[in-house]
Write an enzyme that holds these catalytic residues in place. Sequence first.
Site, short mmCIF file in Angstrom:
data_model
loop_
_atom_site.label_atom_id
_atom_site.label_comp_id
_atom_site.label_asym_id
_atom_site.label_seq_id
_atom_site.Cartn_x
_atom_site.Cartn_y
_atom_site.Cartn_z
CB SER A 156 -0.85 0.00 1.28
OG SER A 156 -1.51 1.24 1.45
CE1 TYR A 169 -4.65 -2.00 4.88
CE2 TYR A 169 -3.38 0.00 4.49
CZ TYR A 169 -4.10 -1.07 4.01
OH TYR A 169 -4.29 -1.21 2.66
CE LYS A 173 -1.66 -3.53 3.27
NZ LYS A 173 -1.81 -4.71 2.40
P1 NAD Z 1 -11.41 -6.21 -0.38
O1 NAD Z 1 -12.07 -6.11 0.97
O2 NAD Z 1 -12.20 -5.87 -1.59
O3 NAD Z 1 -10.81 -7.66 -0.59
C1 NAD Z 1 -10.10 -8.32 0.42
C2 NAD Z 1 -10.01 -9.77 0.07
O4 NAD Z 1 -9.33 -10.42 1.14
C3 NAD Z 1 -11.38 -10.45 -0.06
O5 NAD Z 1 -11.30 -11.46 -1.04
C4 NAD Z 1 -11.57 -11.07 1.32
O6 NAD Z 1 -12.46 -12.19 1.33
C5 NAD Z 1 -10.15 -11.49 1.60
N1 NAD Z 1 -9.90 -11.74 3.01
C6 NAD Z 1 -10.13 -10.91 4.06
N2 NAD Z 1 -9.78 -11.53 5.20
C7 NAD Z 1 -9.34 -12.75 4.86
C8 NAD Z 1 -8.84 -13.86 5.58
N3 NAD Z 1 -8.75 -13.85 6.93
N4 NAD Z 1 -8.49 -14.97 4.91
C9 NAD Z 1 -8.59 -15.01 3.57
N5 NAD Z 1 -9.05 -14.00 2.82
C10 NAD Z 1 -9.41 -12.88 3.47
O7 NAD Z 1 -10.10 -5.30 -0.26
P2 NAD Z 1 -9.14 -4.67 -1.37
O8 NAD Z 1 -9.32 -3.21 -1.30
O9 NAD Z 1 -9.27 -5.37 -2.66
O10 NAD Z 1 -7.73 -4.99 -0.70
C11 NAD Z 1 -6.87 -5.99 -1.17
C12 NAD Z 1 -5.46 -5.66 -0.74
O11 NAD Z 1 -5.07 -4.41 -1.31
C13 NAD Z 1 -5.30 -5.52 0.77
O12 NAD Z 1 -4.06 -6.08 1.17
C14 NAD Z 1 -5.29 -4.02 0.97
O13 NAD Z 1 -4.59 -3.64 2.13
C15 NAD Z 1 -4.57 -3.59 -0.29
N6 NAD Z 1 -4.81 -2.19 -0.63
C16 NAD Z 1 -6.06 -1.73 -0.93
C17 NAD Z 1 -6.22 -0.39 -1.24
C18 NAD Z 1 -7.56 0.19 -1.59
O14 NAD Z 1 -7.66 1.42 -1.69
N7 NAD Z 1 -8.60 -0.62 -1.83
C19 NAD Z 1 -5.11 0.48 -1.27
C20 NAD Z 1 -3.87 -0.03 -0.96
C21 NAD Z 1 -3.71 -1.36 -0.64
#
Ligand code: NAD
Length: 274
Positions: A156, A169, A173
């Site tokens: 992130s 978080y 990260k």
């Molecule tokens: P999301 O909530 O849409 O998806 C998260 C996924 O992780 C889902 O498939 C969920 O079922 C799965 N998950 C959650 N807990 C779990 C567990 N205990 N075991 C197995 N699977 C699990 O979130 P996202 O926004 O797509 O985030 C995905 C990654 O990207 C994360 O690591 C997040 O920190 C990172 N990220 C997201 C953003 C953003 O703005 N959306 C920005 C930077 C980084």
Amino acid sequence: MNDQSQPSASPASAAWAGRVALVTGSTSGIGLGVARALAATGASIVLNGFGDRAEIEGIADAIEAEFNVQVSYSDADMASPAAVEQMVLDAIERFGRIDLLVNNAGIQHVAPIDEFPIARWDAIIAINLSSAFHTIRAALPGMRARGTGRIINVASAHGLVGSPFKSAYVAAKHGILGLTKTVALETAETGITCNAICPGYVATPLVEKQIDDQAKAHGISREAVVRDVLLAQQPNKRFATVEEIGAVTVFLASDLAGSITGTAIPVDGGWTAH
Ligand code: NAD
């Protein structure tokens, strides 16, 4: 990615046919976008994550039909080291190998540090950081034996800079960037690379929930949260897309990215250029 020592400039679809990618947290959001982007190159996919079983089967069937690849699904909880290891072993048993490991599963919790629930801290460290240690540990021996492999950690912008109220978080990260560098150094002579992608805000269910929470907390509209709170730090003033993250993943997975290892690549509209 192929097994030859010289990089190949052949089209991604030819290079990836028959390769296997495991993407944690891929039933939704960025992980699903990454899984679709990799499937489009011809890779077989192991999906993982939570959600309604019928919906997930629908997602898997749709990827198989659209891209003519094989898709399997693991419901392993990334908070459980034993379940993470079993997921990797099951994937290797089913497909014979894991060529590309994408550590993407993640959760968020927003609270001042002196009010931060201990259980939320533990869960975020386990899912956003430790699960990557466990998948890499289990998948690396096979990659080493084949002399090729790609590990991509979805970190992130919060791996590079902090923000208030996101202690767990931000710590997780930053931690995964340290893990990325260490794995890159340990595998540097092996044909394996390990890199991190650092997205800024991407419109996914994880962010949707934050918009609602922040709107309630600040007593302002969702539009105001997006403009004045979330995208306040993101100079291009738009969410990144899951397709943009998928495209970076496909590039890092390619043979021609073989000299890129140990990096953290921001996809954040200029956030960390501040
Ligand atoms: P999301 O909530 O849409 O998806 C998260 C996924 O992780 C889902 O498939 C969920 O079922 C799965 N998950 C959650 N807990 C779990 C567990 N205990 N075991 C197995 N699977 C699990 O979130 P996202 O926004 O797509 O985030 C995905 C990654 O990207 C994360 O690591 C997040 O920190 C990172 N990220 C997201 C953003 C953003 O703005 N959306 C920005 C930077 C980084």
